[in-house]
Design an enzyme around this catalytic site. Structure first.
Site, PDB file in Angstrom:
ATOM      1  N   GLY A  25       0.823  -1.208   0.000  1.00 31.53           N
ATOM      2  CA  GLY A  25       0.000   0.000   0.000  1.00 31.53           C
ATOM      3  C   GLY A  25       0.850   1.248   0.000  1.00 31.53           C
ATOM      4  O   GLY A  25       1.877   1.317   0.698  1.00 31.53           O
ATOM      5  N   ARG A  50     -21.089  12.236  11.632  1.00 28.94           N
ATOM      6  CA  ARG A  50     -21.669  11.713  10.397  1.00 28.94           C
ATOM      7  C   ARG A  50     -22.777  10.688  10.623  1.00 28.94           C
ATOM      8  O   ARG A  50     -23.765  10.665   9.888  1.00 28.94           O
ATOM      9  CB  ARG A  50     -20.565  11.056   9.567  1.00 28.94           C
ATOM     10  CG  ARG A  50     -19.592  12.070   9.070  1.00 28.94           C
ATOM     11  CD  ARG A  50     -18.410  11.446   8.384  1.00 28.94           C
ATOM     12  NE  ARG A  50     -17.541  12.530   7.938  1.00 28.94           N
ATOM     13  CZ  ARG A  50     -16.369  12.346   7.363  1.00 28.94           C
ATOM     14  NH1 ARG A  50     -15.907  11.135   7.171  1.00 28.94           N
ATOM     15  NH2 ARG A  50     -15.645  13.376   6.983  1.00 28.94           N
ATOM     16  N   ARG A  92     -16.092   7.272  12.805  1.00 32.05           N
ATOM     17  CA  ARG A  92     -14.922   8.150  12.677  1.00 32.05           C
ATOM     18  C   ARG A  92     -15.367   9.597  12.504  1.00 32.05           C
ATOM     19  O   ARG A  92     -16.277   9.880  11.737  1.00 32.05           O
ATOM     20  CB  ARG A  92     -14.085   7.739  11.466  1.00 32.05           C
ATOM     21  CG  ARG A  92     -12.992   8.735  11.146  1.00 32.05           C
ATOM     22  CD  ARG A  92     -12.115   8.267  10.031  1.00 32.05           C
ATOM     23  NE  ARG A  92     -12.701   8.309   8.716  1.00 32.05           N
ATOM     24  CZ  ARG A  92     -12.827   9.410   7.969  1.00 32.05           C
ATOM     25  NH1 ARG A  92     -12.446  10.592   8.434  1.00 32.05           N
ATOM     26  NH2 ARG A  92     -13.348   9.334   6.758  1.00 32.05           N
TER      27      ARG A  92
HETATM   28  C1  LIG Z   1     -13.961  10.677  -1.371  1.00 30.09           C
HETATM   29  C2  LIG Z   1     -13.263  10.563  -0.051  1.00 30.09           C
HETATM   30  C3  LIG Z   1     -12.871  11.699   0.623  1.00 30.09           C
HETATM   31  C4  LIG Z   1     -12.227  11.608   1.845  1.00 30.09           C
HETATM   32  N1  LIG Z   1     -11.849  12.762   2.496  1.00 30.09           N
HETATM   33  C5  LIG Z   1     -11.221  12.665   3.684  1.00 30.09           C
HETATM   34  C6  LIG Z   1     -10.799  13.841   4.374  1.00 30.09           C
HETATM   35  O1  LIG Z   1     -10.992  14.949   3.912  1.00 30.09           O
HETATM   36  N2  LIG Z   1     -10.170  13.687   5.561  1.00 30.09           N
HETATM   37  C7  LIG Z   1      -9.933  12.470   6.111  1.00 30.09           C
HETATM   38  O2  LIG Z   1      -9.337  12.401   7.183  1.00 30.09           O
HETATM   39  N3  LIG Z   1     -10.284  11.344   5.458  1.00 30.09           N
HETATM   40  C8  LIG Z   1     -10.927  11.405   4.278  1.00 30.09           C
HETATM   41  N4  LIG Z   1     -11.300  10.255   3.629  1.00 30.09           N
HETATM   42  C9  LIG Z   1     -10.844   8.960   4.150  1.00 30.09           C
HETATM   43  C10 LIG Z   1      -9.383   8.755   3.751  1.00 30.09           C
HETATM   44  O3  LIG Z   1      -9.172   9.232   2.448  1.00 30.09           O
HETATM   45  C11 LIG Z   1      -8.952   7.297   3.794  1.00 30.09           C
HETATM   46  O4  LIG Z   1      -9.366   6.699   4.976  1.00 30.09           O
HETATM   47  C12 LIG Z   1      -7.433   7.198   3.723  1.00 30.09           C
HETATM   48  O5  LIG Z   1      -6.950   7.936   2.631  1.00 30.09           O
HETATM   49  C13 LIG Z   1      -6.977   5.755   3.619  1.00 30.09           C
HETATM   50  O6  LIG Z   1      -5.586   5.758   3.459  1.00 30.09           O
HETATM   51  P1  LIG Z   1      -4.767   4.411   3.463  1.00 30.09           P
HETATM   52  O7  LIG Z   1      -3.358   4.768   3.234  1.00 30.09           O
HETATM   53  O8  LIG Z   1      -5.105   3.622   4.666  1.00 30.09           O
HETATM   54  O9  LIG Z   1      -5.346   3.583   2.210  1.00 30.09           O
HETATM   55  P2  LIG Z   1      -5.493   3.964   0.651  1.00 30.09           P
HETATM   56  O10 LIG Z   1      -5.212   5.376   0.355  1.00 30.09           O
HETATM   57  O11 LIG Z   1      -6.798   3.385   0.237  1.00 30.09           O
HETATM   58  O12 LIG Z   1      -4.337   3.148  -0.030  1.00 30.09           O
HETATM   59  C14 LIG Z   1      -4.390   1.755  -0.179  1.00 30.09           C
HETATM   60  C15 LIG Z   1      -3.134   1.305  -0.876  1.00 30.09           C
HETATM   61  O13 LIG Z   1      -3.048  -0.106  -0.789  1.00 30.09           O
HETATM   62  C16 LIG Z   1      -2.766  -0.651  -2.056  1.00 30.09           C
HETATM   63  N5  LIG Z   1      -3.345  -1.987  -2.066  1.00 30.09           N
HETATM   64  C17 LIG Z   1      -4.557  -2.384  -1.619  1.00 30.09           C
HETATM   65  N6  LIG Z   1      -4.685  -3.712  -1.737  1.00 30.09           N
HETATM   66  C18 LIG Z   1      -3.537  -4.169  -2.261  1.00 30.09           C
HETATM   67  C19 LIG Z   1      -3.059  -5.458  -2.605  1.00 30.09           C
HETATM   68  N7  LIG Z   1      -3.774  -6.547  -2.411  1.00 30.09           N
HETATM   69  N8  LIG Z   1      -1.826  -5.536  -3.138  1.00 30.09           N
HETATM   70  C20 LIG Z   1      -1.050  -4.442  -3.353  1.00 30.09           C
HETATM   71  N9  LIG Z   1      -1.455  -3.204  -3.016  1.00 30.09           N
HETATM   72  C21 LIG Z   1      -2.678  -3.077  -2.483  1.00 30.09           C
HETATM   73  C22 LIG Z   1      -3.360   0.317  -3.045  1.00 30.09           C
HETATM   74  O14 LIG Z   1      -2.734   0.171  -4.282  1.00 30.09           O
HETATM   75  C23 LIG Z   1      -3.056   1.645  -2.356  1.00 30.09           C
HETATM   76  O15 LIG Z   1      -1.748   2.029  -2.674  1.00 30.09           O
HETATM   77  C24 LIG Z   1     -11.979  10.344   2.416  1.00 30.09           C
HETATM   78  C25 LIG Z   1     -12.376   9.196   1.746  1.00 30.09           C
HETATM   79  C26 LIG Z   1     -13.047   9.298   0.536  1.00 30.09           C
HETATM   80  C27 LIG Z   1     -13.550   8.053  -0.109  1.00 30.09           C
END
Ligand SMILES: Cc1cc2nc3c(=O)[nH]c(=O)nc-3n(C[C@H](O)[C@H](O)[C@H](O)COP(=O)(O)OP(=O)(O)OC[C@H]3O[C@@H](n4cnc5c(N)ncnc54)[C@H](O)[C@@H]3O)c2cc1C
Length: 666
Positions: free
Chosen positions: A40, A337, A463
């Site tokens: 990720g 929310r 959240r």
């Molecule tokens: C439209 C939207 C707006 C949002 N706005 C906000 C905001 O303003 N403020 C806030 O705090 N939160 C916000 N959120 C929530 C927040 O964006 C997410 O919770 C957060 O970005 C998740 O980050 P992460 O790094 O955990 O995962 P992600 O950003 O989802 O990254 C996942 C990573 O894992 C990789 N991956 C997944 N499965 C595999 C696999 N099997 N093999 C290899 N790679 C894999 C993907 O390629 C990616 O690189 C928002 C969410 C959405 C949907």
């Protein structure tokens, strides 16, 4: 197996400091001998990979997109919280901690949440140093806005593109390490299994999504940062590719899955318009700073609007029901929310919905435009009674704050939200559940860590807005780099881990067998057909409101769809080539298992809390009714061959620093 959350001793505000003072460290020369896989590259994985590589570890980073920069985090709009108290409005570490525990309806682990609040301020400093262009006030200081569930302004933002700017920061930090050779980047690779050797996570099996080749990768520790699983509902605000596979595969290898039923349904999304849709669009919560939510007070007006005989702008102020301001005067439109979503559903179920399907409410900026317009006219010594001028000036202020969101809305709905209220409705957005982790962010598999949205997180049953980015970056920049060192210290002399062992062989065979099964099913229906069917059950029976009958039905129906899927899925093409249908089917297979556990978890929790609303358990006013005596625990499920056989383990939640009371935002 007994769950040990490994919470350090000491007072809540000393735990993290004491912990860091006493853990094992790895000396810089030895870090060079240790490999870490990070699955990720979103804000959690990207920040972790960059920091671990900067510290000297050899990082192998994986993502399924063609660039780390395309992780779903880039979509985050509204902002990121931090207890800087720049506004002097009473914020503090304790208040952020308290708001988060209360916002999550008292279903999170105090020690983790306090640590999150403590490191929140470092995140902003780190990102500013990277050049993240946070919004600034006239005098040059960083600006803040408010998000739901708080009475202070602590949200840092970059217009409606906060995730994008933060991810560019993390990505540039990663790129520096890719350039130095400290991060080996594997784009377009999907992790499909975890390899455990002598009880410890020692590698992964990944599929090269372009060539279809199955690969073995080893490391001394594996970090899962694969994001959330909201797409189990088919329609959600998540990126189309977001999936549960990495988290689910480790679950099947022994990582407990915690609180799968805790899902956030976001109140301000563009309503569903029909069967053709594959994706829903979020309108950021930041809009609730200035937008007022309402429906017509008279049912006949709502009906006339639905029939196209009346426009919202024709409804007099006295005939509007600003139901959040009416029901929750203290927090108004900025209630959390879960509460805002349920209130919208309640009004729409009662017949006051304002679009053709009856599932939409208004988010109205007219009052804000006038308020800002008058303010600007006064500042500029212009005529504050000139309506056209005031509207123009006010519109400019609103456009400056939320311009890209308004533009997005207009492109999708084909209505100008500056002159007519937006229509919004709740949609699946975020998952608070995920792999269970202890204080070290380690799963129940030694050496396998989980960070960001993929773990069960610090947010309890709901959240608060702008807290996901905070948690992902806290985990990646400031927490994991310490805790993983403590774990790795005994491994410094181990040397490179071979991928020729029987364990790698067996895991690879396991992956190939599943691929063979799917490719050779030779059925009649595309993978999406099953995903849509699953999504409909999830939304109807495991969605915003749940009851025992529906949940029991959902479990049986999902198991049935899973069976059909393996018999009747049709995947064109071959396994050893670029095959997006196969990639999709592999993900849907996991959603079809997760969905069943999700419903099982919701059925087990005979209470309502945060986003988990069981119709049987509500107060006379329709609020979530918790049962602290019986359910103040984290439900951590152990895989035993199938979701229906999963075994429940309970982590009791202890509240020493906040008073356990029924949540109120009145
Ligand atoms: C439209 C939207 C707006 C949002 N706005 C906000 C905001 O303003 N403020 C806030 O705090 N939160 C916000 N959120 C929530 C927040 O964006 C997410 O919770 C957060 O970005 C998740 O980050 P992460 O790094 O955990 O995962 P992600 O950003 O989802 O990254 C996942 C990573 O894992 C990789 N991956 C997944 N499965 C595999 C696999 N099997 N093999 C290899 N790679 C894999 C993907 O390629 C990616 O690189 C928002 C969410 C959405 C949907």
């Amino acid at each position: 197996m007994a769950l040990d959350s490994k919470i350090p001793e000491g007072s809540i505000s000393d735990k993290w400091t004491n912990y860091k003072d006493h853990i094992n460290l790895v000396n810089p020369a030895n870090k060079r001998n240790l490999d870490i896989i990070v699955v990720g590259t979103g804000l959690a994985g990207g920040s972790a990979a960059a920091t671990l590589a900067e510290l000297g570890y050899n990082v192998k980073s994986f993502c399924f997109q063609d660039s780390p920069r395309r992780a779903h985090s880039i979509a985050a709009q509204g902002g990121i919280n931090a207890a800087k108290n720049y506004q002097g409005d009473g914020d503090s570490t304790f208040r952020l901690f308290y708001d988060t525990v209360k916002g999550g309806d008292y279903r999170s682990r105090e020690a983790n949440v306090h640590r999150l609040a403590e490191v929140s301020t470092n995140i902003i400093d780190q990102c500013v140093a990277q050049g993240v262009p946070f919004a600034r006030e006239y005098g040059g200081l960083l600006d803040n806005r408010s998000f739901g569930g708080t009475l202070v302004s602590r949200t840092f933002y970059a217009k409606g593109q906060t995730g994008q700017q933060l991810l560019l920061g993390a990505y540039s930090a990663m790129n520096r390490q890719i350039g130095r050779g400290k991060i080996k980047m594997h784009n377009r690779h999907e992790m499909l299994d975890l390899v455990i050797v002598d009880g410890k996570a020692r590698g992964i099996i990944a599929r090269d999504l372009v060539s279809g080749k199955i690969e073995r990768h080893s490391a001394h520790a594996v970090v899962i940062a694969s994001g959330g699983y909201g797409n189990v509902f088919f329609l959600s605000t998540n990126a189309m590719g977001s999936n549960v596979t990495a988290a689910w595969k480790i679950h099947k290898r022994g990582a407990f899955f915690a609180n799968p039923c805790y899902t956030q349904i976001h109140p301000t999304c563009i309503p569903v318009s029909g069967e053709h849709q594959a994706k829903l669009t979020l309108m950021s919560e930041s809009l609730r700073n200035d937008g007022r939510i309402w429906v017509p007070a008279k049912i006949e007006d709502a009906k006339a609007i639905r029939e196209g005989k009346l426009k919202p702008t024709q409804i007099a102020e006295a005939d509007r029901d600003y139901y959040l301001e009416r029901r929750y005067p203290a927090f108004g439109n900025l209630v959390p929310r879960d509460i805002a979503s349920r209130a919208a559903k309640e009004r729409c179920d009662a017949g006051f919905g304002v679009n053709k399907t009856g599932e939409a409410v208004y988010l109205d900026f007219a009052a804000a435009i006038q308020r800002y317009g008058v303010d600007q006219a006064r500042l500029k010594h212009q005529d504050e009674n000139d309506l056209a001028l005031v509207t123009k000036l006010g519109t400019e202020v609103v456009a400056n704050k939320y311009g890209n969101l308004f533009q997005m809305y207009e492109k999708i709905v084909d209505e100008n939200p500056y002159s007519t209220p937006m229509m919004i409705y709740p949609a699946v957005h975020y998952t608070m559940g995920g792999t269970w982790v202890d204080y070290n962010l380690q799963t129940t598999i030694p050496g396998c860590f989980s960070i960001g949205e993929s773990n069960f997180s610090d947010h309890g049953a709901n959240r608060l807005g702008a807290s996901a980015l905070m948690q992902g970056l806290a985990d990646g920049y400031f927490v994991l780099p310490y805790t993983i060192g403590d774990y790795l210290a005994p491994d410094i002399k181990m040397g490179t881990i071979s991928t020729d062992s029987p364990e790698f062989e067996a895991a690879e065979k396991n992956v190939l067998a599943q691929i063979d099964q799917l490719i050779n099913a030779n059925g009649t229906k595309p993978a999406d057909y099953f995903h849509k069917k699953l999504g409909k059950i999830m939304w109807d029976k495991v969605g915003m409101a749940r009851n025992a009958t529906g949940l029991a039905e959902a479990q049986a129906e999902i198991a049935q769809i899973r069976e059909e899927f393996y018999k009747d899925v049709k995947i064109p093409g071959t396994a050893d080539s670029f095959n997006p249908e196969l990639t999709k089917a592999l993900r849907i297979a996991d959603f079809l298992e997760l969905g069943e556990l999700f419903a099982k978890d919701a059925l087990n929790r005979n209470e309502s809390c945060g986003g988990h609303f069981r119709e049987e358990y509500q107060t006379p006013e329709g609020e979530a009714q918790r049962d602290d005596e019986n359910y103040a625990y984290v439900a951590a499920w152990e895989y035993k061959g199938s979701p229906s056989d999963a075994v429940l383990h309970k982590e009791a939640l202890v509240f020493d620093n906040v008073k356990l009371v029924q949540r109120s935002y009145k």
